[in-house]
Design a protein around this motif. Structure first.
Motif, PDB file in Angstrom:
ATOM      1  N   THR A  63       0.800  -1.227   0.000  1.00 46.77           N
ATOM      2  CA  THR A  63       0.000   0.000   0.000  1.00 46.77           C
ATOM      3  C   THR A  63       0.830   1.273   0.000  1.00 46.77           C
ATOM      4  O   THR A  63       0.308   2.345  -0.322  1.00 46.77           O
ATOM      5  N   SER A  64       2.094   1.156   0.370  1.00 45.75           N
ATOM      6  CA  SER A  64       2.927   2.356   0.430  1.00 45.75           C
ATOM      7  C   SER A  64       4.360   1.999   0.060  1.00 45.75           C
ATOM      8  O   SER A  64       5.017   1.237   0.773  1.00 45.75           O
ATOM      9  N   ILE A  65       4.829   2.547  -1.062  1.00 42.29           N
ATOM     10  CA  ILE A  65       6.208   2.329  -1.492  1.00 42.29           C
ATOM     11  C   ILE A  65       6.839   3.673  -1.826  1.00 42.29           C
ATOM     12  O   ILE A  65       6.334   4.420  -2.660  1.00 42.29           O
ATOM     13  N   ASP A  66       7.938   3.974  -1.142  1.00 44.86           N
ATOM     14  CA  ASP A  66       8.779   5.104  -1.513  1.00 44.86           C
ATOM     15  C   ASP A  66       9.784   4.537  -2.508  1.00 44.86           C
ATOM     16  O   ASP A  66      10.799   3.947  -2.129  1.00 44.86           O
ATOM     17  N   TRP A  67       9.474   4.658  -3.783  1.00 38.22           N
ATOM     18  CA  TRP A  67      10.271   3.991  -4.797  1.00 38.22           C
ATOM     19  C   TRP A  67      11.708   4.494  -4.857  1.00 38.22           C
ATOM     20  O   TRP A  67      12.636   3.714  -5.116  1.00 38.22           O
ATOM     21  N   SER A  68      11.925   5.766  -4.607  1.00 35.80           N
ATOM     22  CA  SER A  68      13.291   6.289  -4.630  1.00 35.80           C
ATOM     23  C   SER A  68      14.125   5.673  -3.510  1.00 35.80           C
ATOM     24  O   SER A  68      15.280   5.280  -3.718  1.00 35.80           O
ATOM     25  N   GLN A  69      13.547   5.565  -2.324  1.00 40.28           N
ATOM     26  CA  GLN A  69      14.263   4.956  -1.213  1.00 40.28           C
ATOM     27  C   GLN A  69      14.491   3.469  -1.467  1.00 40.28           C
ATOM     28  O   GLN A  69      15.572   2.929  -1.207  1.00 40.28           O
ATOM     29  N   ALA A  70      13.476   2.801  -1.980  1.00 39.62           N
ATOM     30  CA  ALA A  70      13.616   1.380  -2.289  1.00 39.62           C
ATOM     31  C   ALA A  70      14.710   1.157  -3.336  1.00 39.62           C
ATOM     32  O   ALA A  70      15.500   0.203  -3.232  1.00 39.62           O
ATOM     33  N   ARG A  71      14.781   2.032  -4.316  1.00 44.81           N
ATOM     34  CA  ARG A  71      15.820   1.928  -5.354  1.00 44.81           C
ATOM     35  C   ARG A  71      17.204   2.057  -4.745  1.00 44.81           C
ATOM     36  O   ARG A  71      18.122   1.284  -5.071  1.00 44.81           O
ATOM     37  N   ARG A  72      17.381   2.998  -3.853  1.00 43.30           N
ATOM     38  CA  ARG A  72      18.681   3.178  -3.213  1.00 43.30           C
ATOM     39  C   ARG A  72      19.047   1.985  -2.337  1.00 43.30           C
ATOM     40  O   ARG A  72      20.230   1.737  -2.087  1.00 43.30           O
ATOM     41  N   ASN A  73      18.049   1.257  -1.884  1.00 48.10           N
ATOM     42  CA  ASN A  73      18.301   0.086  -1.051  1.00 48.10           C
ATOM     43  C   ASN A  73      18.426  -1.205  -1.864  1.00 48.10           C
ATOM     44  O   ASN A  73      18.436  -2.294  -1.279  1.00 48.10           O
ATOM     45  N   GLY A  74      18.521  -1.084  -3.163  1.00 47.25           N
ATOM     46  CA  GLY A  74      18.823  -2.251  -3.976  1.00 47.25           C
ATOM     47  C   GLY A  74      17.675  -2.863  -4.726  1.00 47.25           C
ATOM     48  O   GLY A  74      17.800  -3.984  -5.232  1.00 47.25           O
ATOM     49  N   VAL A  75      16.548  -2.162  -4.843  1.00 42.00           N
ATOM     50  CA  VAL A  75      15.450  -2.661  -5.684  1.00 42.00           C
ATOM     51  C   VAL A  75      15.770  -2.255  -7.123  1.00 42.00           C
ATOM     52  O   VAL A  75      15.489  -1.144  -7.561  1.00 42.00           O
ATOM     53  N   ASN A  76      16.409  -3.155  -7.833  1.00 45.87           N
ATOM     54  CA  ASN A  76      16.830  -2.875  -9.208  1.00 45.87           C
ATOM     55  C   ASN A  76      15.717  -3.075 -10.215  1.00 45.87           C
ATOM     56  O   ASN A  76      15.725  -2.461 -11.278  1.00 45.87           O
ATOM     57  N   PHE A  77      14.774  -3.960  -9.883  1.00 44.35           N
ATOM     58  CA  PHE A  77      13.660  -4.230 -10.801  1.00 44.35           C
ATOM     59  C   PHE A  77      12.411  -4.532  -9.993  1.00 44.35           C
ATOM     60  O   PHE A  77      12.474  -4.887  -8.805  1.00 44.35           O
TER      61      PHE A  77
END
Length: 261
Positions: A63-77
């Motif tokens: 329900t809630s994703i901070d995509w920029s933060q997730a990207r910095r934490n290694g969510v590549n895809f």
């Protein structure tokens, strides 16, 4: 400043200015995973940690994703749920799709297949709701039994029928997006429908208790969904974790070859 810049490059493996740490990371640039798992498994043989490129899949449950933060934490895809059957659209798809794209996360959309609607109707429903976006990963056909459906729970066609319907959906989607789709499946569905002989497609395999080599003997895979209990800063609650089968360089090469032009 030279030391600081060197550390940023060494730790992240990407050319991002280090002043604020908030600059967008380019799509396809691999970042090491900084994930936790609420219920980690001690896999035998293949282990998620041996693969350097990781990501997630998400649907309305996230329900809630901070995509920029997730990207910095290694969510590549991120594989994002788009549609089910011939008339269901995941209510979070558009928000997730836009957020992932803006943050530089390689994104792909998946369709959950129903055996009570023709593959042609389901393919057109997916096409109606998933835009052809530059850089998107191949579409995904999610093939698994659905015990929760009020109308399709007990529809389990023979393996030859299952494979025929899969091919019909896959052909339509490939023609529209110009990308050969990926197939997602589970050990039970794979075995019961003889998918070991369903050649010509890349696999995204779910196996959260055993390694792919144990759960899908002899099958090659491109993505491995290894946990349903991942914890990542920037994502509220638990999320599915996935690994890409190759090296960082192979990830960059694969994405360049398979992304929508």
């Amino acid at each position: 400043m030279k030391i600081r810049a060197f550390l940023c490059i060494a730790l992240l493996g990407l050319l991002v200015a280090c002043g604020t740490g908030r600059e967008a990371i380019p799509i396809g640039t691999p970042v090491a995973p900084d994930f936790r798992d609420a219920n980690p498994v001690d896999f035998k043989g293949q282990r998620p940690a041996q693969y350097p490129v990781h990501g997630i899949d998400a649907a309305r449950f996230q329900t809630s994703i901070d995509w920029s933060q997730a990207r910095r934490n290694g969510v590549n895809f991120a594989f994002l749920k788009a549609t089910e059957g011939g008339d269901l659209l995941d209510p979070a798809f558009t928000t997730h799709w836009r957020g992932a794209g803006k943050a530089g996360v390689a994104r792909g959309a998946y369709h959950f297949y129903y055996f009570c609607t023709s593959p042609e109707v389901q393919a057109q429903w997916f096409i109606r709701n998933v835009p052809r976006s530059k850089g998107m990963m191949p579409p995904v056909l999610d093939m698994e039994w659905n015990p929760l459906s009020p109308t399709c729970a007990h529809r389990r066609p023979a393996a030859n029928v299952v494979q025929d319907e899969m091919r019909r959906w896959l052909r339509i989607i490939e023609a529209h997006y110009g990308q050969r789709p990926i197939i997602y499946t589970t050990p039970q569905f794979y075995a019961e429908n003889n998918l070991s002989g369903f050649n010509g497609y890349e696999y995204w395999l779910r196996t959260t208790a055993k390694s792919p080599g144990e759960a899908f003997p002899g099958e090659r895979w491109q993505f491995w969904q290894y946990s349903a209990t991942g914890l990542i800063d920037g994502i509220k609650g638990e999320v599915d974790l996935n690994a890409f089968s190759g090296t960082r360089a192979q990830w960059t090469t694969w994405l360049a070859a398979r992304a929508h032009k």
